[in-house]
Design an enzyme around this catalytic site. Structure first.
Site, PDB file in Angstrom:
ATOM      1  N   ARG A   1      -8.677  -0.213   4.326  1.00 30.05           N
ATOM      2  CA  ARG A   1      -7.697   0.732   3.768  1.00 30.05           C
ATOM      3  C   ARG A   1      -6.250   0.092   3.382  1.00 30.05           C
ATOM      4  O   ARG A   1      -5.689   0.483   2.629  1.00 30.05           O
ATOM      5  CB  ARG A   1      -7.427   1.781   4.670  1.00 30.05           C
ATOM      6  CG  ARG A   1      -8.654   2.538   5.157  1.00 30.05           C
ATOM      7  CD  ARG A   1      -8.337   3.733   5.881  1.00 30.05           C
ATOM      8  NE  ARG A   1      -7.138   4.507   5.243  1.00 30.05           N
ATOM      9  CZ  ARG A   1      -6.738   5.493   5.761  1.00 30.05           C
ATOM     10  NH1 ARG A   1      -7.074   6.043   6.623  1.00 30.05           N
ATOM     11  NH2 ARG A   1      -5.555   6.338   5.128  1.00 30.05           N
TER      12      ARG A   1
ATOM     13  N   LYS B   1       0.793  -1.230   0.084  1.00 30.37           N
ATOM     14  CA  LYS B   1      -0.188   0.033  -0.018  1.00 30.37           C
ATOM     15  C   LYS B   1       0.881   1.073   0.060  1.00 30.37           C
ATOM     16  O   LYS B   1       0.710   2.273  -0.894  1.00 30.37           O
ATOM     17  CB  LYS B   1      -0.860  -0.056   1.182  1.00 30.37           C
ATOM     18  CG  LYS B   1      -1.683   1.341   1.551  1.00 30.37           C
ATOM     19  CD  LYS B   1      -2.454   1.450   2.750  1.00 30.37           C
ATOM     20  CE  LYS B   1      -1.730   1.620   4.003  1.00 30.37           C
ATOM     21  NZ  LYS B   1      -1.452   2.830   4.356  1.00 30.37           N
ATOM     22  N   ASN B   2       1.931   1.443   0.888  1.00 35.06           N
ATOM     23  CA  ASN B   2       2.594   2.559   1.153  1.00 35.06           C
ATOM     24  C   ASN B   2       3.455   2.736  -0.122  1.00 35.06           C
ATOM     25  O   ASN B   2       4.310   3.916  -0.141  1.00 35.06           O
ATOM     26  CB  ASN B   2       3.255   2.393   2.542  1.00 35.06           C
ATOM     27  CG  ASN B   2       2.257   2.636   3.535  1.00 35.06           C
ATOM     28  OD1 ASN B   2       1.187   3.012   3.376  1.00 35.06           O
ATOM     29  ND2 ASN B   2       2.772   2.483   4.975  1.00 35.06           N
TER      30      ASN B   2
ATOM     31  N   ASP C   1       4.278   0.504  12.195  1.00 33.90           N
ATOM     32  CA  ASP C   1       3.302  -0.236  11.663  1.00 33.90           C
ATOM     33  C   ASP C   1       2.915  -1.559  11.888  1.00 33.90           C
ATOM     34  O   ASP C   1       2.051  -2.072  11.701  1.00 33.90           O
ATOM     35  CB  ASP C   1       3.284   0.117   9.772  1.00 33.90           C
ATOM     36  CG  ASP C   1       3.163   1.522   9.391  1.00 33.90           C
ATOM     37  OD1 ASP C   1       3.272   1.746   8.338  1.00 33.90           O
ATOM     38  OD2 ASP C   1       2.807   2.263  10.449  1.00 33.90           O
TER      39      ASP C   1
ATOM     40  N   ARG D   1       0.131  14.842  12.930  1.00 32.74           N
ATOM     41  CA  ARG D   1       0.935  14.515  11.446  1.00 32.74           C
ATOM     42  C   ARG D   1       1.164  16.013  10.905  1.00 32.74           C
ATOM     43  O   ARG D   1       0.461  15.833   9.521  1.00 32.74           O
ATOM     44  CB  ARG D   1      -0.013  13.544  10.806  1.00 32.74           C
ATOM     45  CG  ARG D   1       0.112  12.200  11.739  1.00 32.74           C
ATOM     46  CD  ARG D   1      -0.608  11.168  11.046  1.00 32.74           C
ATOM     47  NE  ARG D   1       0.251  10.536   9.993  1.00 32.74           N
ATOM     48  CZ  ARG D   1       0.021   9.363   9.313  1.00 32.74           C
ATOM     49  NH1 ARG D   1      -1.209   8.978   9.151  1.00 32.74           N
ATOM     50  NH2 ARG D   1       0.947   9.019   8.481  1.00 32.74           N
TER      51      ARG D   1
ATOM     52  N   CYS E   1      -4.923  12.906  12.509  1.00 37.82           N
ATOM     53  CA  CYS E   1      -5.571  11.544  12.404  1.00 37.82           C
ATOM     54  C   CYS E   1      -5.600  10.888  13.859  1.00 37.82           C
ATOM     55  O   CYS E   1      -5.087  11.563  14.747  1.00 37.82           O
ATOM     56  CB  CYS E   1      -5.079  10.671  11.267  1.00 37.82           C
ATOM     57  SG  CYS E   1      -3.541   9.801  11.869  1.00 37.82           S
TER      58      CYS E   1
HETATM   59  C1  EPZ Z   1       4.439   6.980   6.175  1.00 37.03           C
HETATM   60  O1  EPZ Z   1       3.846   7.972   6.714  1.00 37.03           O
HETATM   61  C2  EPZ Z   1       3.386   5.780   6.173  1.00 37.03           C
HETATM   62  N1  EPZ Z   1       2.189   6.106   5.269  1.00 37.03           N
HETATM   63  C3  EPZ Z   1       2.708   5.356   7.528  1.00 37.03           C
HETATM   64  O2  EPZ Z   1       1.895   3.995   7.400  1.00 37.03           O
HETATM   65  C4  EPZ Z   1       3.925   5.010   8.518  1.00 37.03           C
HETATM   66  O3  EPZ Z   1       3.309   4.843   9.809  1.00 37.03           O
HETATM   67  C5  EPZ Z   1       5.215   6.163   8.594  1.00 37.03           C
HETATM   68  O4  EPZ Z   1       5.536   6.591   7.222  1.00 37.03           O
HETATM   69  C6  EPZ Z   1       6.157   6.156   9.361  1.00 37.03           C
HETATM   70  O5  EPZ Z   1       6.935   4.951   9.078  1.00 37.03           O
HETATM   71  C7  EPZ Z   1       2.515   6.057   3.966  1.00 37.03           C
HETATM   72  O6  EPZ Z   1       3.333   5.830   3.399  1.00 37.03           O
HETATM   73  C8  EPZ Z   1       1.351   6.235   3.165  1.00 37.03           C
HETATM   74  P1  EPZ Z   1       6.446  10.124   8.432  1.00 37.03           P
HETATM   75  P2  EPZ Z   1       4.101   9.341   6.860  1.00 37.03           P
HETATM   76  O7  EPZ Z   1       6.445  11.438   7.650  1.00 37.03           O
HETATM   77  O8  EPZ Z   1       5.136   9.724   5.782  1.00 37.03           O
HETATM   78  C9  EPZ Z   1       6.200  13.363  12.012  1.00 37.03           C
HETATM   79  C10 EPZ Z   1      -0.127   2.892   7.548  1.00 37.03           C
HETATM   80  O9  EPZ Z   1      -0.311   2.360   8.702  1.00 37.03           O
HETATM   81  N2  EPZ Z   1       6.272  14.407  10.754  1.00 37.03           N
HETATM   82  O10 EPZ Z   1       7.638   9.193   8.406  1.00 37.03           O
HETATM   83  O11 EPZ Z   1       3.147  10.221   6.867  1.00 37.03           O
HETATM   84  C11 EPZ Z   1       5.052  12.730  11.982  1.00 37.03           C
HETATM   85  O12 EPZ Z   1       3.928  13.248  12.691  1.00 37.03           O
HETATM   86  C12 EPZ Z   1       0.531   4.317   7.608  1.00 37.03           C
HETATM   87  O13 EPZ Z   1       0.265   2.235   6.314  1.00 37.03           O
HETATM   88  C13 EPZ Z   1       6.392  15.684  11.207  1.00 37.03           C
HETATM   89  O14 EPZ Z   1       6.493  16.160  12.355  1.00 37.03           O
HETATM   90  O15 EPZ Z   1       5.031   9.408   8.069  1.00 37.03           O
HETATM   91  C14 EPZ Z   1       5.249  11.223  12.705  1.00 37.03           C
HETATM   92  O16 EPZ Z   1       5.292  11.619  13.853  1.00 37.03           O
HETATM   93  C15 EPZ Z   1       0.483   4.856   9.082  1.00 37.03           C
HETATM   94  N3  EPZ Z   1       6.423  16.656  10.155  1.00 37.03           N
HETATM   95  C16 EPZ Z   1       6.801  11.166  12.282  1.00 37.03           C
HETATM   96  O17 EPZ Z   1       7.199  12.322  11.856  1.00 37.03           O
HETATM   97  C17 EPZ Z   1       6.315  16.050   8.834  1.00 37.03           C
HETATM   98  O18 EPZ Z   1       6.345  17.165   8.017  1.00 37.03           O
HETATM   99  C18 EPZ Z   1       6.764  10.113  11.093  1.00 37.03           C
HETATM  100  O19 EPZ Z   1       6.101  10.597  10.062  1.00 37.03           O
HETATM  101  C19 EPZ Z   1       6.129  15.059   8.568  1.00 37.03           C
HETATM  102  C20 EPZ Z   1       6.107  13.759   9.527  1.00 37.03           C
END
Ligand code: EPZ
Length: 421
Positions: free
Chosen positions: A400, A22-23, A308, A123, A118
């Site tokens: 999802r 998915k990701n 995850d 996020r 969410c």
């Molecule tokens: C990706 O989300 C995945 N989603 C998530 O999977 C996964 O949990 C996550 O990476 C971490 O591995 C997809 O790929 C579609 P991040 P993403 O930016 O890119 C903070 C699932 O269950 N952050 O690495 O949104 C954020 O709040 C989903 O399939 C900021 O602070 O994750 C989080 O605490 C859930 N500012 C941490 O970083 C930003 O600009 C990790 O977020 C961006 C992120």
């Protein structure tokens, strides 16, 4: 709304096919915006998130069609008619924000709604914004939307992410493929989904090195051409189904599974006394006798233990021998499954980002509620090992990220059915 009823039914045995990630698919699909030529994705998963991304891309003017029962996605962005990703789509799926980088690169402008919070956390998008600003984008927040523009086109630059954000890495790498000059992105995320994205971009003519390491270098090019690319195996679906025989007993072969995608996770299963073995067709997981041993887990960015898979591991630890401590370091609120597992008799104490789980002999089936994608599947896993029926409601969360979960588990002997409320 549908529910899933699962009844503890002893050991599982057989094979479970693992789908495309998915990701990975959610970042590969927006890559179509970078080129006027067709992009074809094979081994695509059939999930509601993929449908949401399809709707979003179509709202921008891209042509997107699912072929072969959704296993192939044909995309073409020859004539884009809009550069706005509206709130009603983005709020449903945060990954919608992955159109920001490609639209900026191709059109020089983009208006993308902030996703809003969410279940698992606030996020924000600050890391995406600073990285794209480093490439020369001007980004302003107005009425809940990011208004981004790059009048003279994006310019390559050196930038270090404050945190190895998956999405910020994906947006920046995609944007940099068409920027003038070279971009060096430091503290880049190393997830396999990013490696898969780079492999696809390279097929489209992008010049990128360093994927899978913390420093990715992108040499901008004039244009990208079309490509055909197979979506990489879903390591989170893989890890989820590796836990099924661990929690219920028995032996299950996960077809298409690759150990390199789940190394840290597999090490923890091994430490817990679960047999994990690579086979010519995937990964075989078995728990033959005795109870699972409690182990401690800290979620980290790849190649560490994936956030995850934290909820699924917690379900396993609920029936382990001993006490397990799980530290969730990636998201600020990712223990919503804990109170639901406690309704099944689990002994869990949550303090901030740490959960302490004291294993019990047997969980008891109960009505529970899904709150987010990975929490919902952890309740299904717990139900496989519980005494009696567990009824998981709001399973739209599951749809999802997991295709045919009832069929895949029933095929290895689980007593499980989906009912409409
Ligand atoms: C990706 O989300 C995945 N989603 C998530 O999977 C996964 O949990 C996550 O990476 C971490 O591995 C997809 O790929 C579609 P991040 P993403 O930016 O890119 C903070 C699932 O269950 N952050 O690495 O949104 C954020 O709040 C989903 O399939 C900021 O602070 O994750 C989080 O605490 C859930 N500012 C941490 O970083 C930003 O600009 C990790 O977020 C961006 C992120």
């Amino acid at each position: 709304m549908d529910s899933i009823i699962v009844t503890g039914n002893g050991p599982l045995n057989g094979q479970i096919p693992i789908a495309g990630a998915k990701n990975a698919c959610l970042t590969l699909m927006p890559a179509t915006l970078l080129s006027e030529e067709p992009l074809t994705l094979t081994n695509a998963p059939r999930l509601s998130d993929i449908k949401t991304m399809t709707t979003l891309l179509q709202s921008l003017g891209a042509e997107v069609s699912q072929l072969q029962d959704g296993q192939v996605i044909a995309l073409s962005s020859h004539d884009l008619t809009s550069h706005t990703a509206h709130y009603d789509i983005v709020r449903k799926m945060r990954a919608s924000n992955l159109v920001l980088g490609p639209m900026l690169a191709r059109l020089g402008q983009a208006v993308v709604s902030l996703p809003g919070g969410c279940a698992i956390g606030a996020r924000p998008m600050d890391l995406h914004i600073t990285a794209l600003e480093a490439l020369g984008a001007e980004i302003e927040l107005k009425d809940g939307y990011l208004h981004a523009k790059a009048p003279g086109g994006l310019k390559g630059a050196e930038h270090e992410l404050q945190f190895a954000s998956v999405g910020a890495t994906e947006n920046t790498v995609m944007a940099a493929t068409l920027a003038r000059g070279t971009t060096v992105l430091k503290n880049a995320a190393r997830e396999p989904e990013i490696v898969d994205l780079v492999h696809c971009l390279r097929k489209m003519g992008a010049q990128i090195d360093g994927e899978g390491t913390s420093t990715i270098t992108i040499q901008g090019v004039e244009r990208l051409h079309g490509a055909t690319h197979p979506v990489v195996t879903d390591r989170i679906e893989l890890g989820t189904y590796m836990i099924a025989p661990a929690i219920a007993g028995g032996e299950v072969e996960c077809l298409g599974g690759r150990l390199d995608l789940v190394a840290a996770f597999a090490e923890k299963l091994d430490e817990a006394g679960i047999s994990v073995e690579e086979t010519p067709r995937g990964i075989k997981v078995a728990r033959r006798n005795g109870r699972v041993r409690a182990v401690n887990v800290t979620t980290e960015v790849f190649p560490g233990f994936p956030t995850d898979l934290q909820a699924q591991m917690m379900a396993l630890m609920c029936t382990a021998e001993g006490t397990s401590v799980l530290d969730e370091t990636i998201f600020e609120n990712r223990f919503m499954h804990a109170p639901e597992l406690m309704r099944m008799g689990a002994r869990i104490e949550v303090h901030g980002g740490t959960a302490r789980v004291v294993g019990v002999d047997r969980l008891k089936g109960a009505p529970v509620m899904a709150t987010d994608l990975r929490a919902s599947v952890s309740l299904i896993l717990a139900g496989l090992a519980a005494e009696g029926d567990t009824r998981v409601s709001r399973v739209y969360h599951l749809d999802r990220g997991y295709e045919h979960v009832v069929r895949k588990l029933r095929d290895v002997g689980a007593r499980i059915e989906r009912v409409s409320e």
